[in-house]
Design a protein around this motif. Structure first.
Motif, PDB file in Angstrom:
ATOM      1  N   ALA A  23       0.660  -1.236   0.075  1.00  0.00           N
ATOM      2  CA  ALA A  23      -0.022  -0.031  -0.016  1.00  0.00           C
ATOM      3  C   ALA A  23       0.932   1.288   0.105  1.00  0.00           C
ATOM      4  CB  ALA A  23      -0.898   0.073   1.418  1.00  0.00           C
ATOM      5  N   ALA A  24       1.964   1.231   0.762  1.00  0.00           N
ATOM      6  CA  ALA A  24       3.081   2.408   0.884  1.00  0.00           C
ATOM      7  C   ALA A  24       3.420   2.824  -0.611  1.00  0.00           C
ATOM      8  CB  ALA A  24       3.884   2.299   2.173  1.00  0.00           C
ATOM      9  N   ALA A  25       3.755   1.498  -1.404  1.00  0.00           N
ATOM     10  CA  ALA A  25       4.416   1.684  -2.551  1.00  0.00           C
ATOM     11  C   ALA A  25       3.489   2.251  -3.451  1.00  0.00           C
ATOM     12  CB  ALA A  25       4.812   0.378  -2.937  1.00  0.00           C
ATOM     13  N   VAL A  26       2.131   2.119  -3.416  1.00  0.00           N
ATOM     14  CA  VAL A  26       1.226   2.447  -4.302  1.00  0.00           C
ATOM     15  C   VAL A  26       1.025   3.948  -4.240  1.00  0.00           C
ATOM     16  CG1 VAL A  26      -1.330   2.475  -4.743  1.00  0.00           C
ATOM     17  CG2 VAL A  26      -0.207   0.575  -4.561  1.00  0.00           C
ATOM     18  N   VAL A  27       1.016   4.436  -2.883  1.00  0.00           N
ATOM     19  CA  VAL A  27       0.995   5.901  -2.601  1.00  0.00           C
ATOM     20  C   VAL A  27       2.203   6.349  -3.274  1.00  0.00           C
ATOM     21  CG1 VAL A  27       0.976   7.615  -0.807  1.00  0.00           C
ATOM     22  CG2 VAL A  27      -0.348   5.351  -0.443  1.00  0.00           C
ATOM     23  N   ILE A  71       2.244  12.677   5.751  1.00  0.00           N
ATOM     24  CA  ILE A  71       3.256  11.884   5.171  1.00  0.00           C
ATOM     25  C   ILE A  71       4.311  12.795   5.153  1.00  0.00           C
ATOM     26  CG2 ILE A  71       2.309  10.370   3.429  1.00  0.00           C
ATOM     27  CD1 ILE A  71       3.371  12.617   1.330  1.00  0.00           C
ATOM     28  N   CYS A  72       5.597  12.709   4.867  1.00  0.00           N
ATOM     29  CA  CYS A  72       6.570  13.829   4.800  1.00  0.00           C
ATOM     30  C   CYS A  72       6.673  14.310   3.388  1.00  0.00           C
ATOM     31  CB  CYS A  72       7.816  13.406   5.415  1.00  0.00           C
ATOM     32  SG  CYS A  72       7.779  12.496   7.037  1.00  0.00           S
ATOM     33  N   VAL A  73       6.733  15.606   3.351  1.00  0.00           N
ATOM     34  CA  VAL A  73       7.144  16.408   2.006  1.00  0.00           C
ATOM     35  C   VAL A  73       8.144  17.285   2.026  1.00  0.00           C
ATOM     36  CG1 VAL A  73       6.098  17.559  -0.030  1.00  0.00           C
ATOM     37  CG2 VAL A  73       4.457  16.229   1.674  1.00  0.00           C
ATOM     38  N   SER A  74       9.261  16.979   1.746  1.00  0.00           N
ATOM     39  CA  SER A  74      10.243  17.948   1.921  1.00  0.00           C
ATOM     40  C   SER A  74      11.151  18.110   0.336  1.00  0.00           C
ATOM     41  CB  SER A  74      11.672  17.059   2.328  1.00  0.00           C
ATOM     42  OG  SER A  74      11.046  16.295   3.592  1.00  0.00           O
ATOM     43  N   VAL A  75      11.276  19.648   0.396  1.00  0.00           N
ATOM     44  CA  VAL A  75      11.336  20.115  -1.061  1.00  0.00           C
ATOM     45  C   VAL A  75      12.977  20.714  -1.148  1.00  0.00           C
ATOM     46  CG1 VAL A  75      10.647  21.967  -2.675  1.00  0.00           C
ATOM     47  CG2 VAL A  75       8.975  20.786  -1.141  1.00  0.00           C
ATOM     48  N   ASN A  76      13.596  20.489  -2.245  1.00  0.00           N
ATOM     49  CA  ASN A  76      14.903  20.969  -2.502  1.00  0.00           C
ATOM     50  C   ASN A  76      16.073  20.690  -1.599  1.00  0.00           C
ATOM     51  OD1 ASN A  76      13.460  21.846  -4.636  1.00  0.00           O
ATOM     52  ND2 ASN A  76      13.336  23.883  -4.251  1.00  0.00           N
ATOM     53  N   ASP A  77      16.382  21.679  -0.668  1.00  0.00           N
ATOM     54  CA  ASP A  77      17.377  21.566   0.296  1.00  0.00           C
ATOM     55  C   ASP A  77      16.649  21.024   1.611  1.00  0.00           C
ATOM     56  OD1 ASP A  77      15.843  23.829   0.652  1.00  0.00           O
ATOM     57  OD2 ASP A  77      17.593  24.605   1.953  1.00  0.00           O
ATOM     58  N   VAL A  98       9.080  12.449  -0.992  1.00  0.00           N
ATOM     59  CA  VAL A  98       7.720  12.136  -0.305  1.00  0.00           C
ATOM     60  C   VAL A  98       8.250  10.825   0.312  1.00  0.00           C
ATOM     61  CG1 VAL A  98       5.748  12.971  -1.645  1.00  0.00           C
ATOM     62  CG2 VAL A  98       6.624  10.883  -2.421  1.00  0.00           C
ATOM     63  N   ASP A  99       8.017  11.029   1.763  1.00  0.00           N
ATOM     64  CA  ASP A  99       8.453   9.765   2.610  1.00  0.00           C
ATOM     65  C   ASP A  99       7.042   9.284   3.300  1.00  0.00           C
ATOM     66  OD1 ASP A  99       9.319   7.787   4.213  1.00  0.00           O
ATOM     67  OD2 ASP A  99      10.600   9.039   5.142  1.00  0.00           O
ATOM     68  N   ILE A 100       6.675   7.810   2.845  1.00  0.00           N
ATOM     69  CA  ILE A 100       5.253   7.553   3.147  1.00  0.00           C
ATOM     70  C   ILE A 100       5.173   6.381   4.121  1.00  0.00           C
ATOM     71  CG2 ILE A 100       3.180   6.572   2.222  1.00  0.00           C
ATOM     72  CD1 ILE A 100       4.947   8.336  -0.414  1.00  0.00           C
ATOM     73  N   GLY A 101       4.533   6.532   4.999  1.00  0.00           N
ATOM     74  CA  GLY A 101       4.222   5.262   6.324  1.00  0.00           C
ATOM     75  C   GLY A 101       2.759   5.004   6.215  1.00  0.00           C
ATOM     76  N   VAL A 102       2.719   3.616   6.216  1.00  0.00           N
ATOM     77  CA  VAL A 102       1.243   3.357   6.042  1.00  0.00           C
ATOM     78  C   VAL A 102       1.019   2.051   7.177  1.00  0.00           C
ATOM     79  CG1 VAL A 102      -0.561   1.879   4.754  1.00  0.00           C
ATOM     80  CG2 VAL A 102       0.811   3.594   3.641  1.00  0.00           C
ATOM     81  N   GLY A 109       4.122  -0.227   6.648  1.00  0.00           N
ATOM     82  CA  GLY A 109       5.107  -0.036   5.382  1.00  0.00           C
ATOM     83  C   GLY A 109       5.495   1.353   5.285  1.00  0.00           C
ATOM     84  N   ASP A 110       6.812   1.573   4.903  1.00  0.00           N
ATOM     85  CA  ASP A 110       7.518   2.800   4.996  1.00  0.00           C
ATOM     86  C   ASP A 110       8.512   2.989   3.525  1.00  0.00           C
ATOM     87  OD1 ASP A 110       8.949   4.928   5.876  1.00  0.00           O
ATOM     88  OD2 ASP A 110      10.052   4.151   7.381  1.00  0.00           O
ATOM     89  N   THR A 111       8.336   3.639   2.854  1.00  0.00           N
ATOM     90  CA  THR A 111       8.972   3.890   1.592  1.00  0.00           C
ATOM     91  C   THR A 111       9.053   5.503   1.165  1.00  0.00           C
ATOM     92  OG1 THR A 111       9.128   3.211  -0.693  1.00  0.00           O
ATOM     93  CG2 THR A 111       6.799   3.723   0.319  1.00  0.00           C
ATOM     94  N   ALA A 112      10.046   5.790   0.306  1.00  0.00           N
ATOM     95  CA  ALA A 112      10.291   7.021  -0.032  1.00  0.00           C
ATOM     96  C   ALA A 112      10.724   7.337  -1.477  1.00  0.00           C
ATOM     97  CB  ALA A 112      11.284   7.844   1.013  1.00  0.00           C
ATOM     98  N   THR A 113      10.538   8.304  -1.986  1.00  0.00           N
ATOM     99  CA  THR A 113      11.110   8.643  -3.246  1.00  0.00           C
ATOM    100  C   THR A 113      11.363  10.161  -3.385  1.00  0.00           C
ATOM    101  OG1 THR A 113      11.084   8.080  -5.692  1.00  0.00           O
ATOM    102  CG2 THR A 113       8.966   8.854  -4.620  1.00  0.00           C
ATOM    103  N   THR A 114      12.266  10.540  -4.364  1.00  0.00           N
ATOM    104  CA  THR A 114      12.462  11.855  -4.786  1.00  0.00           C
ATOM    105  C   THR A 114      12.182  12.120  -6.298  1.00  0.00           C
ATOM    106  OG1 THR A 114      14.035  12.074  -3.025  1.00  0.00           O
ATOM    107  CG2 THR A 114      14.034  13.797  -4.458  1.00  0.00           C
TER     108      THR A 114
END
Ligand code: MG
Length: 257
Positions: A23-27, A71-77, A98-102, A109-114
């Motif tokens: 589910a976390a991967a889908v988000v 979720i965590c939303v972190s931009v640029n620096d 975005v770092d997502i925990g479900v 589930g815990d996953t992140a991408t940029t």
């Protein structure tokens, strides 16, 4: 079962953990397709909350040690733990982590991408994204029975150094599954302790955070947002990996949902 410095999950637990991780991967994979320049980071946070609810899950980060967002939303620096804000309007030149925990069925589930909002991003930014992701994959390759946690750390550090990227040392990967943070820690650099030996049933969230600068960070006045001191941009990729008798199983690998 909790060991001293690691956790072995039962097959029953792994059923729940697998569902939550998927589910976390889908988000994680839907957000980059939906986030557009002109959106606020608060809107990204709300969108993620809606998708998590649609999938039957709950936001694992919301309220964790008082964290105030879905979720965590972190931009640029900003490196990690950014909080969506109505005042932060995304620009086509921004990069967004975005770092997502479900939480789902008792698993986590815990996953992140940029990702970029503009396919024409600079060579420097594509270098940052490419090699942070490569560091994650090289780390995962070492997540095999008989290795120690430090073998994962060493593989990540090697990619970062070769690519000339700074390693954020204050934040590390971790065991994950039934609780959001379980032992052991999984640093993105080699440290004195080699960490526990990897055993089947361990689940690790491996998550390199690298920057175009020296990787040193500070925490903002909001007590959450972590950003680089030198203002350099950073990237963060994270997968949850199950140690098996054979190859590592990436529990947050993209799913066709
Ligand atoms: Mg994590």
């Amino acid at each position: 079962m909790f060991g001293k410095d690691y956790v072995i999950h039962s097959s029953e637990e792994l059923k729940s953990i697998r569902r939550a991780a998927q589910a976390a991967a889908v988000v994680r994979d839907r957000l980059p397709k939906m986030v557009q320049p002109g959106m606020t980071t608060l809107a990204v946070n709300e969108l993620a909350g809606r998708i998590i609810a649609e999938l039957g899950g709950q936001c694992a980060f919301l309220g964790y040690h008082g964290f105030p967002a879905n979720i965590c939303v972190s931009v640029n620096d900003e490196v990690v733990h950014g909080i969506g804000s109505v005042n932060r309007i995304l620009d086509e030149n921004d990069i967004v982590s975005v770092d997502i925990g479900v939480t789902l069925d008792g698993g986590i589930g815990d996953t992140a991408t940029t990702f970029t909002l503009n396919e024409q991003c600079s060579g420097e930014i594509s270098h940052l994204l490419k090699y942070t992701h490569k560091a994650l994959l090289k780390g995962i390759e070492q997540a095999v029975v008989g290795n120690h946690v430090r073998d994962i750390s060493a593989a990540i550090e090697k990619v970062a150094r070769k690519a000339g990227l700074g390693i954020v040392r204050e934040y590390v990967g971790h065991g994950c599954g039934i609780k959001l943070h379980e032992p052991p820690e999984v640093p993105n650099f080699v440290c004195a302790h080699r960490g526990p030996k990897l055993r089947p049933g361990m689940v690790l969230a491996i998550e390199p955070m690298l920057s175009l600068g020296n990787g040193r960070v500070l925490t903002e006045k909001d007590h959450w947002t972590v950003r680089t001191i030198d203002g350099s941009w950073s990237a963060h990729f994270e997968h949850m990996v199950l140690i098996t008798e054979k190859k590592p199983e990436i529990l947050t690998w993209p799913k066709m949902m």
